[in-house]
Design a protein around this motif. Structure first.
Motif, short mmCIF file in Angstrom:
data_model
loop_
_atom_site.label_atom_id
_atom_site.label_comp_id
_atom_site.label_asym_id
_atom_site.label_seq_id
_atom_site.Cartn_x
_atom_site.Cartn_y
_atom_site.Cartn_z
N LYS A 313 11.06 -1.57 19.45
CA LYS A 313 10.95 -0.44 18.52
C LYS A 313 12.16 -0.39 17.59
O LYS A 313 12.04 -0.16 16.38
N ASP A 314 13.35 -0.64 18.16
CA ASP A 314 14.56 -0.66 17.33
C ASP A 314 14.48 -1.79 16.31
O ASP A 314 14.78 -1.59 15.13
N PHE A 315 14.08 -2.95 16.77
CA PHE A 315 14.01 -4.11 15.88
C PHE A 315 13.08 -3.86 14.71
O PHE A 315 13.40 -4.16 13.56
N HIS A 316 11.92 -3.30 14.97
CA HIS A 316 10.95 -3.08 13.90
C HIS A 316 11.34 -1.95 12.97
O HIS A 316 10.73 -1.80 11.90
N SER A 317 12.35 -1.17 13.35
CA SER A 317 12.83 -0.10 12.45
C SER A 317 13.90 -0.61 11.49
O SER A 317 14.26 0.09 10.55
N TRP A 318 14.42 -1.82 11.75
CA TRP A 318 15.47 -2.38 10.90
C TRP A 318 14.83 -2.88 9.60
O TRP A 318 13.69 -3.30 9.55
N ASN A 319 15.61 -2.90 8.55
CA ASN A 319 15.11 -3.33 7.24
C ASN A 319 14.73 -4.79 7.28
O ASN A 319 15.46 -5.65 7.81
N ALA A 320 13.57 -5.10 6.71
CA ALA A 320 13.11 -6.48 6.65
C ALA A 320 13.87 -7.25 5.58
O ALA A 320 13.88 -8.45 5.59
#
Length: 320
Positions: A313-320
């Motif tokens: 969840k944290d990873f997918h909240s980071w900017n792509a």
């Protein structure tokens, strides 16, 4: 004099190994002397220290009662919480999803709460583990993972399952896949890393080199990039050799430490992620038997997956 009948969970062991585990008050020197003098007999006959025990065998021991005295029946594992995340269970095994922060076995400081203590407490409450009826066996973990690493751990409910699974792990007939977040973007989207790992016991860490040194062990780590977010990459890892801290140290050695890893990463990088510990999870287990598996043959080709990976969840909240 004492007689004991060998049960299924004691079968297959060497006589001396069984006696050492079952009667801890019996000194080794006395044990071997008693076997030589025929004060310990198997099925009424002379036996050797290396004799393998079978279910139904009767051991007769002509020794003083003090050697058979047992500790009071107070089980430390009953102090452990009952909370377990069970992915699969039957009469032979448990497949568990261990959460980060929980140790698998009590360490040198001893904590009453550990994964194995929880397993034994759980099985005791179910009536599947009766320590007072066991001579030498207790439910045991087949594999282990670091305290702050989450993921799949197997536990055996009986000695036969433990023996089979230990053999399968040794012969690499089980595939374990990991998910992790590393700092940076990988030059290649898929590759197999090779090197040598040397363990430093006093520092509780390992060191990776490209050339083998005395005591170093060869390692191989295959990775595949699943996704990239900013300066971080989500990898799937196939651990081709299973050494202590291999994934963490191997990736750090090529400039891509795991996010949140306080041992092999840097504080500067970790502060940016806000992760409390290394983003590493043993998330998939596949049984790939290439030799007979006895009572566990039904597990062949089955796959189990942990669904709740805390850092995704944290990873997918980071900017792509």
């Amino acid at each position: 004099m004492k007689s004991v009948t060998i049960g299924e969970n004691d079968a297959g062991q060497r006589l001396d190994k069984f006696l050492t585990k079952a009667y801890r008050n019996l000194p080794q020197a006395m044990l071997y002397k008693s076997i030589r003098k025929k004060d310990i007999k198997l099925n009424g006959k002379r036996c050797d220290i290396s004799t393998r025990l079978n279910a139904g065998d009767v051991l007769t021991m002509y020794l003083k009662d003090e050697f058979f005295q047992q500790e009071p029946e107070e089980y430390d594992f009953l102090k452990a919480p009952l909370k377990l995340n069970i992915l699969f269970e039957d009469e032979n095994i448990l497949i568990l999803d261990k959460k980060p922060g929980l140790i698998v076995h009590p360490d040198e400081n001893y904590h009453f709460d550990s994964l194995i203590a929880r397993v034994q407490h759980y099985l005791y409450d179910k009536g599947e583990y009766r320590p007072q009826e066991e001579n030498s066996f207790a439910p045991a973990l087949v594999n282990r993972i670091d305290r702050n690493t989450g993921g799949i751990v197997m536990a055996a409910k009986n000695a036969e399952s433990l023996r089979i699974l230990n053999e399968k792990v040794k012969n690499r007939e089980l595939k374990k896949l990991y998910l992790c977040i590393v700092c940076g973007r990988m030059e290649e989207k898929s590759a197999t890393l090779e090197g040598y790992l040397e363990k430093n016991e006093s520092q509780n860490r390992v060191y990776i080199s490209s050339h083998g040194a005395p005591g170093a062990k060869s390692i191989r780590t295959h990775y595949r990039v699943l996704e990239e977010r900013g300066a971080y990459s989500l990898l799937e890892i196939d651990l081709l050799t299973g050494r202590t801290h291999q994934i963490r140290a191997h990736l750090a050695s090529i400039g891509h430490p795991l996010a949140g890893d306080g041992k092999y990463g840097t504080n500067r990088q970790n502060k940016k992620t806000g992760l409390p510990y290394q983003a590493l999870y043993s998330y998939k287990l596949r049984f790939e038997f290439t030799s007979p598996a006895g009572i566990l043959e039904y597990l062949n080709h089955r796959e189990f997956e942990a669904k709740e990976i805390w850092f995704l969840k944290d990873f997918h909240s980071w900017n792509a």
